[in-house]
Scaffold this motif. Structure first.
Motif, PDB file in Angstrom:
ATOM      1  N   SER A   6      57.166  76.047 -50.846  1.00 30.13           N
ATOM      2  CA  SER A   6      58.558  75.590 -50.992  1.00 30.13           C
ATOM      3  C   SER A   6      58.803  74.291 -50.244  1.00 30.13           C
ATOM      4  N   GLY A   7      57.745  73.717 -49.687  1.00 27.42           N
ATOM      5  CA  GLY A   7      57.869  72.426 -49.018  1.00 27.42           C
ATOM      6  C   GLY A   7      58.441  72.533 -47.613  1.00 27.42           C
ATOM      7  N   LEU A   8      58.468  73.747 -47.067  1.00 31.01           N
ATOM      8  CA  LEU A   8      59.028  73.916 -45.725  1.00 31.01           C
ATOM      9  C   LEU A   8      57.991  73.579 -44.658  1.00 31.01           C
ATOM     10  N   ASN A   9      58.445  72.857 -43.650  1.00 27.78           N
ATOM     11  CA  ASN A   9      57.568  72.440 -42.574  1.00 27.78           C
ATOM     12  C   ASN A   9      57.764  73.380 -41.384  1.00 27.78           C
ATOM     13  N   VAL A  10      57.250  74.609 -41.518  1.00 23.30           N
ATOM     14  CA  VAL A  10      57.524  75.614 -40.490  1.00 23.30           C
ATOM     15  C   VAL A  10      56.247  76.170 -39.865  1.00 23.30           C
ATOM     16  N   LYS A  11      56.448  76.949 -38.818  1.00 24.35           N
ATOM     17  CA  LYS A  11      55.333  77.551 -38.086  1.00 24.35           C
ATOM     18  C   LYS A  11      55.653  79.023 -37.864  1.00 24.35           C
ATOM     19  N   LEU A  12      54.634  79.884 -38.014  1.00 25.24           N
ATOM     20  CA  LEU A  12      54.825  81.314 -37.771  1.00 25.24           C
ATOM     21  C   LEU A  12      54.179  81.673 -36.435  1.00 25.24           C
ATOM     22  N   ILE A  13      54.932  82.332 -35.585  1.00 23.88           N
ATOM     23  CA  ILE A  13      54.398  82.715 -34.269  1.00 23.88           C
ATOM     24  C   ILE A  13      54.493  84.235 -34.145  1.00 23.88           C
ATOM     25  N   TYR A  14      53.338  84.887 -33.946  1.00 27.37           N
ATOM     26  CA  TYR A  14      53.299  86.355 -33.879  1.00 27.37           C
ATOM     27  C   TYR A  14      52.948  86.775 -32.451  1.00 27.37           C
ATOM     28  N   SER A  15      53.758  87.648 -31.876  1.00 26.22           N
ATOM     29  CA  SER A  15      53.548  88.053 -30.480  1.00 26.22           C
ATOM     30  C   SER A  15      53.592  89.565 -30.302  1.00 26.22           C
ATOM     31  N   SER A  16      52.789  90.037 -29.365  1.00 25.67           N
ATOM     32  CA  SER A  16      52.850  91.415 -28.860  1.00 25.67           C
ATOM     33  C   SER A  16      52.697  92.470 -29.952  1.00 25.67           C
ATOM     34  N   GLY A  17      52.059  92.112 -31.055  1.00 24.45           N
ATOM     35  CA  GLY A  17      51.826  93.079 -32.115  1.00 24.45           C
ATOM     36  C   GLY A  17      53.085  93.552 -32.812  1.00 24.45           C
ATOM     37  N   ILE A  18      54.196  92.802 -32.675  1.00 21.35           N
ATOM     38  CA  ILE A  18      55.437  93.242 -33.306  1.00 21.35           C
ATOM     39  C   ILE A  18      56.411  92.111 -33.678  1.00 21.35           C
ATOM     40  N   ASP A  19      56.473  91.042 -32.876  1.00 19.49           N
ATOM     41  CA  ASP A  19      57.498  90.009 -33.087  1.00 19.49           C
ATOM     42  C   ASP A  19      56.983  88.853 -33.936  1.00 19.49           C
ATOM     43  N   LEU A  20      57.696  88.565 -35.014  1.00 17.75           N
ATOM     44  CA  LEU A  20      57.334  87.398 -35.830  1.00 17.75           C
ATOM     45  C   LEU A  20      58.487  86.401 -35.807  1.00 17.75           C
ATOM     46  N   ASP A  21      58.203  85.179 -35.352  1.00 20.21           N
ATOM     47  CA  ASP A  21      59.213  84.120 -35.318  1.00 20.21           C
ATOM     48  C   ASP A  21      58.821  83.027 -36.303  1.00 20.21           C
ATOM     49  N   ILE A  22      59.803  82.558 -37.054  1.00 21.79           N
ATOM     50  CA  ILE A  22      59.586  81.401 -37.930  1.00 21.79           C
ATOM     51  C   ILE A  22      60.430  80.263 -37.359  1.00 21.79           C
ATOM     52  N   VAL A  23      59.781  79.155 -37.029  1.00 20.51           N
ATOM     53  CA  VAL A  23      60.446  78.029 -36.358  1.00 20.51           C
ATOM     54  C   VAL A  23      59.979  76.714 -36.992  1.00 20.51           C
ATOM     55  N   PRO A  24      60.672  75.597 -36.714  1.00 24.40           N
ATOM     56  CA  PRO A  24      60.201  74.306 -37.234  1.00 24.40           C
ATOM     57  C   PRO A  24      58.804  73.987 -36.705  1.00 24.40           C
ATOM     58  N   ARG A  25      58.007  73.293 -37.509  1.00 22.50           N
ATOM     59  CA  ARG A  25      56.629  72.984 -37.110  1.00 22.50           C
ATOM     60  C   ARG A  25      56.568  72.179 -35.809  1.00 22.50           C
ATOM     61  N   SER A  26      57.571  71.359 -35.586  1.00 24.34           N
ATOM     62  CA  SER A  26      57.558  70.506 -34.388  1.00 24.34           C
ATOM     63  C   SER A  26      58.017  71.249 -33.136  1.00 24.34           C
ATOM     64  N   SER A  27      58.178  72.567 -33.259  1.00 26.78           N
ATOM     65  CA  SER A  27      58.735  73.303 -32.126  1.00 26.78           C
ATOM     66  C   SER A  27      57.885  74.487 -31.701  1.00 26.78           C
ATOM     67  N   ASP A  28      57.716  74.604 -30.401  1.00 24.69           N
ATOM     68  CA  ASP A  28      57.195  75.824 -29.784  1.00 24.69           C
ATOM     69  C   ASP A  28      57.366  75.621 -28.289  1.00 24.69           C
ATOM     70  N   LYS A  29      56.966  76.591 -27.493  1.00 27.93           N
ATOM     71  CA  LYS A  29      57.163  76.465 -26.048  1.00 27.93           C
ATOM     72  C   LYS A  29      56.403  75.252 -25.501  1.00 27.93           C
ATOM     73  N   GLY A  30      55.208  75.021 -26.028  1.00 25.86           N
ATOM     74  CA  GLY A  30      54.374  73.927 -25.510  1.00 25.86           C
ATOM     75  C   GLY A  30      55.011  72.569 -25.746  1.00 25.86           C
ATOM     76  N   GLN A  31      55.534  72.365 -26.957  1.00 27.19           N
ATOM     77  CA  GLN A  31      56.133  71.065 -27.265  1.00 27.19           C
ATOM     78  C   GLN A  31      57.438  70.875 -26.480  1.00 27.19           C
ATOM     79  N   ALA A  32      58.134  71.955 -26.231  1.00 25.86           N
ATOM     80  CA  ALA A  32      59.349  71.862 -25.410  1.00 25.86           C
ATOM     81  C   ALA A  32      58.991  71.448 -23.981  1.00 25.86           C
TER      82      ALA A  32
END
Ligand code: GLC
Ligand code: MG
Length: 248
Positions: A144-170
């Motif tokens: 769909s042309g979306l520039n996103v990133k999937l982050i999976y944590s702790s065997g349960i949490d799925l976050d969908i965020v902009p590709r330019s974003s995560d804790k490291g880039q912040a």
């Protein structure tokens, strides 16, 4: 002793061992007063869930807050997210389209409303289903042309965020704003959404002894002498790591 930029995840990293936290806070607070060390929390929590934990555990006021897995940065106690950061995340982000695509996946269970944020769409997804669902979802979002990133944590949490974003880039954003070199920056974490903290550059990294398998696996596959795997759990592991790197 010199000032450093201290960045830590909250759940099961800073928080989890109350006695060790008291000792760590004592050391950090003195360091902040004497040398100008800065304290930053980087969490997946929303402002609401952060405030709950802050109250419950009597957390020290940080110099900056990275919330919602890096999609919101708050400095100097402000209640409004840094607008320069929000502007970096906006291009190519279409929240409604992300939500529309996810409705085709019945395995995705939406997280509470408080955790749905302007630049973050979050679900619960069981580990056994994740292996199959995440690649499919990723491919649909990409088509769909979306520039996103999937982050999976702790065997349960799925976050969908902009590709330019995560804790490291912040963290990079804050590091540049406050002019700390990577060698004088230390990041601490325990789970999947913390991988970005360690992967983004050559910041010193402390992986607490109770780290989740996904972070341990990443660490095994990407060994680096500027990352330290602590023996102790939570704040105890952080203290151990800060001493290992000579920050304390
Ligand atoms: C926190 C947030 C949740 C997120 C998780 C992992 O628990 O509340 O929304 O999915 O962190 O990043
Ligand atoms: Mg954590």
């Amino acid at each position: 002793m010199a000032k450093f930029l201290f960045v830590t995840d909250l759940d099961n990293t800073l928080v989890g061992d109350d006695n060790a936290l008291i000792e760590l806070y004592d050391r950090l607070q003195k360091h902040r007063e004497e040398y100008g060390t800065k304290i930053v929390y980087a969490t997946g929590r929303s402002p609401i869930l952060y405030q709950e934990l802050k109250k419950e555990k009597n957390l020290l006021d940080p110099d900056a807050l990275i919330l919602a897995v890096g999609t919101e940065i708050y400095t100097n106690g402000s209640h409004t997210p840094d607008s320069a950061w929000s502007e970096e995340l906006s291009p190519g982000w279409n929240r409604n389209l992300v939500v529309a695509i996810t409705t085709h996946f019945s395995e995705l269970v939406p997280q509470p409303d408080s955790e749905q944020r302007p630049f973050k769409v979050s679900f619960f997804l069981e580990q056994t289903k994740a292996v199959k669902i995440i690649p499919q979802l990723e491919s649909d979002l990409q088509k769909s042309g979306l520039n996103v990133k999937l982050i999976y944590s702790s065997g349960i949490d799925l976050d969908i965020v902009p590709r330019s974003s995560d804790k490291g880039q912040a963290v990079q954003f804050l590091r540049q704003k406050w002019k700390f070199v990577a060698e004088k920056t230390v990041v601490c974490g325990d789970s999947g959404n913390d991988i970005a903290l360690f992967a983004v550059g050559v910041e010193r990294g402390v992986i607490v002894g109770n780290a989740r398998p996904e972070l341990l696996q990443w660490h095994n596959e990407n060994p680096a002498d500027y990352h330290y795997l602590a023996k102790d759990f939570c704040a105890g592991g952080i203290l151990e790591g800060l001493k290992h790197f000579g920050f304390l």
